[in-house]
Design an enzyme around this catalytic site. Structure first.
Site, short mmCIF file in Angstrom:
data_model
loop_
_atom_site.label_atom_id
_atom_site.label_comp_id
_atom_site.label_asym_id
_atom_site.label_seq_id
_atom_site.Cartn_x
_atom_site.Cartn_y
_atom_site.Cartn_z
N GLU A 199 -27.33 24.07 92.49
CA GLU A 199 -25.69 24.64 92.96
C GLU A 199 -24.95 23.60 92.92
OE1 GLU A 199 -28.69 27.02 93.45
OE2 GLU A 199 -28.47 24.56 93.73
N ASN A 275 -32.67 28.10 88.51
CA ASN A 275 -30.77 29.22 88.62
C ASN A 275 -30.11 28.55 87.69
OD1 ASN A 275 -31.27 27.44 91.32
ND2 ASN A 275 -28.96 27.76 90.59
N ASP A 320 -28.90 33.18 91.03
CA ASP A 320 -29.74 31.89 91.68
C ASP A 320 -31.30 32.53 91.92
OD1 ASP A 320 -30.66 29.61 93.10
OD2 ASP A 320 -30.48 30.57 95.37
#
Length: 702
Positions: A199, A275, A320
């Site tokens: 992220e 992800n 994600d």
């Protein structure tokens, strides 16, 4: 508990129904499968019970007929009150468990007496690089050594008997937002560890270390780097052809932050890959492409790191939708033939059964409602997407599953006796939308999705509708028929991992602070124990001196609890983290928890204009929400900023947010990302939220 007819499918009135698809097994007669279900009968020495990660105990002394006699044998206070996700290990009469900030405890497995504890003294300012709480999922054991990873990217070996540190190596570039929350795995003389941070903008990889010395032996990158630097191996050359643009500037993602499994007969190590970075593919790889090896199961040779095969669950990942969820090896009879398979229920909502020798898809079916794809094509193995779901250049899209997935990190379990997989499943809708103003944030999330869309509505009717749509359940799934056998609905989506046993039982903790035992064949609730705080960790079972024990760590926390725990309160409070151990005839009790009456000083008067408050909310949602909660309503794990004395002055809050005066307590500095004007706007928004009284308006309560 609600039974589901065998031929039915999980549906929702607002979602599509999908037909079951099953790939015909290849005509070639396979070799007889090797039984990989091999947890030691009296101990729990590996993370998933054995290399196959089935989380099935062969112990059978605790059964439906005597479960009422199960009681607490002992408990141990871990001294923390947030995010306990560890799987305990039991070796030679000792039980090993980790707690917040990577503390390791060794206890007598029969009495709970402390033998030793170890504090790796992690840099708590690394909390800024954690997506999902300061958690750790456990240790590994081999050859008298306990191996553990830390959130600041280290891998350590400890003497299993004394806790003395044997070696300590750095596995990441600590100047970048890498973290480690997963449990290491050990095969032969090698320790394997991945990392997190997708992220925030990193390039994922898995590393192998010598268990005796801590020397790194090999590293397999899961996504390609800058082509100008050359590619490490043919697998990266192959992967680079599936990316476009300048993906490496954002790291690419693909962190291998949790799941692994090993087949000794095939000598294959299986790794789940995460992800993309950013999530939004239209930013990360603007020309599209599959973006290998994001959201994939990758099979490697454990001795060398050589790539063997991969299966990508979500090509061109943009939601994600990680494939880091629990991997299970099993032997199934499919179309009348024995098949050695690997199974996964990744975030994207489909349950996969794959030939673990070749990576061939055998079947896939949605185990929760989905509306981003209609089905998985049995010939290509690819999802048939609904075009509107690709939000990068389109309107916002309300989607199931959302980024929490149909199944998150919480381990599932497979029982060879029942033939069922028990999944901690959930439904958490989310509105995906393009972040048209995206720019790289060096100290925050870089999703490329509009973070404001993740904020729940404050209109009462809309909030109630969203709350009704958010669900959690224990789902018993038949992997051969690709259909549910039974399910139990929970009050919250965020519940614990699962253990199944040869005694015909399934154990799972939940957000309502209960450890519960169910019948494995039909889901009948047989027994529960109030743990005082929510349980997200998975139970284990072991035997000592002829007695079977059930052990589980309690401690409410994790991503959902931090962000939405205040708006979706569980039937428990954030309390002390503990290791609890049960046996038949156990008579112990948990100590009473003193009533907590938190002082709520009156907040400063809200006198900022709406534009300033709106700017402050954008700053909050981009930098603060993942710890302090949506709409500044804390779950209780982190201090509720609405009642902070820091709100009294700009200088006080700037000292914390910009200068990092509380970094030693896990509150990092945002200097360089935010400026004084930003913090003033942030303060105005928090003061506005404190005066709004949203909890009363929405009637949030237990």
């Amino acid at each position: 508990m609600r039974k589901i007819p065998g031929a039915s499918i999980l549906t929702s009135a607002s979602l599509l129904c999908f037909s079951s698809l099953l790939l015909i097994a290849c005509a070639k007669t396979p070799e007889p499968p090797v039984n990989v279900a091999a947890p030691a009968p009296v101990e729990w020495t590996k993370h998933g019970g054995g290399d196959a990660e089935q989380r099935f105990s062969t112990l059978n002394k605790i059964t439906p007929s005597n479960i009422a006699e199960l009681g607490l044998a002992w408990s141990f206070d871990l001294g923390v009150s947030r995010g306990i996700e560890a799987t305990p290990l039991v070796v030679d009469g000792l039980i090993y468990v980790t707690a917040t900030w990577n503390k390791v405890f060794a206890l007598d497995a029969k009495t709970g007496a402390l033998r030793w504890q170890f504090d790796p003294k992690v840099d708590r300012s690394k909390a800024a690089d954690l997506c999902c709480d300061a958690v750790n999922r456990g240790v590994a054991y081999s050859d008298g050594k306990i191996i553990t990873g830390t959130i600041d990217g280290r891998l350590l070996a400890l003497d299993a008997k004394t806790g003395a540190k044997l070696w300590d190596v750095i596995t990441v570039d600590q100047s970048k937002p890498y973290t480690i929350t997963g449990a290491p795995r050990i095969v032969k003389d090698k320790v394997f560890i991945g990392n997190g941070g997708a992220e925030f903008g990193v390039r994922g990889y898995l590393s192998a270390y010598d268990i005796s010395t801590g020397n790194m032996l090999w590293r397999f990158y899961t996504v390609p780097g800058n082509p100008a630097d050359g590619f490490e191996n043919p697998a990266m050359v192959k992967a680079a052809k599936t990316w476009t643009g300048e993906w490496w500037k954002f790291g690419g993602g693909g962190t291998a932050w949790d799941s692994m499994a090993y087949d000794p007969a095939l000598d294959l190590l299986y790794v789940g890959v995460g992800n993309g970075s950013p999530w939004n593919q239209s930013i990360r790889s603007p020309g599209g492409g599959d973006n290998l090896y994001l959201s994939s199961i990758v099979a490697l040779r454990p001795d060398t790191g050589e790539y063997v095969w991969h299966y990508q669950t979500t090509p061109g990942e943009t939601w994600d939708y990680t494939a880091t969820q629990h991997l299970i090896l099993a032997e199934l009879e499919i179309d009348g033939k024995p098949r050695s398979v690997i199974m996964q229920a990744p975030k994207n909502g489909f349950f996969y059964v794959i030939d673990r020798a070749t990576g061939e898809l055998l079947s896939a079916k949605n185990y929760v409602p989905v509306n981003w794809a209609t089905h998985i094509d049995p010939k290509t193995g690819r999802p048939v997407e609904i075009p509107e779901a690709r939000y990068g250049s389109k309107a916002p899209y309300l989607q199931l599953p959302g980024p929490f997935g149909g199944h998150n990190w919480h381990p599932m379990s497979f029982s060879p006796d029942s033939g069922l997989v028990y999944i901690p499943a959930m439904e958490t809708p989310y509105v995906y939308a393009n972040d048209k103003d995206f720019s790289y944030n060096a100290k925050g999330w870089n999703t490329g999705a509009d973070s404001a869309m993740g904020s729940l509505p404050t209109d009462v009717a809309q909030f109630k509708a969203v709350k009704a749509a958010v669900k959690g359940r224990l789902l018993a799934w038949d992997p051969v028929k690709q259909q549910p056998a039974w399910q139990v609905e929970h009050n919250s989506p965020w519940n614990g991992g699962v253990l199944s046993t040869a005694g015909g039982l399934v154990f799972q903790g939940n957000a309502d602070a209960k450890l519960v035992a169910y019948r494995a064949d039909n889901g009948e609730r047989l027994w529960d124990f109030f743990a005082q705080t929510g349980i997200v960790a998975p139970p284990i079972s072991y035997e000592l001196d002829g007695e079977q024990y059930i052990a589980v760590a309690s401690g409410w926390g994790g991503a959902f609890a931090l962000v939405y725990g205040g708006l979706f309160p569980a039937e428990s409070d954030a309390g002390v983290g503990r290791l609890m151990v049960f046996k038949l005839g156990g008579k112990s009790a948990l100590p009473d928890i003193a009533d907590k009456v938190a002082a709520r000083p009156a907040p400063p008067e809200s006198n900022a204009n709406p534009e300033t408050i709106a700017k402050g909310k954008i700053i909050y949602d981009s930098n603060c929400v993942v710890c302090h909660g949506d709409h500044v309503i804390s779950s209780g794990l982190i201090p509720d900023l609405r009642w902070s004395p820091l709100l009294a002055s700009d200088e006080a809050i700037q000292a914390v947010v910009l200068d990092g005066v509380l970094s030693s307590r896990g509150m990092p500095a945002f200097n360089g990302v935010l400026n004084k004007a930003d913090v003033q706007d942030l303060r105005s928004y928090i003061i506005s939220a404190a005066n709004e009284g949203l909890e009363a308006k929405l009637d949030i309560g237990k």
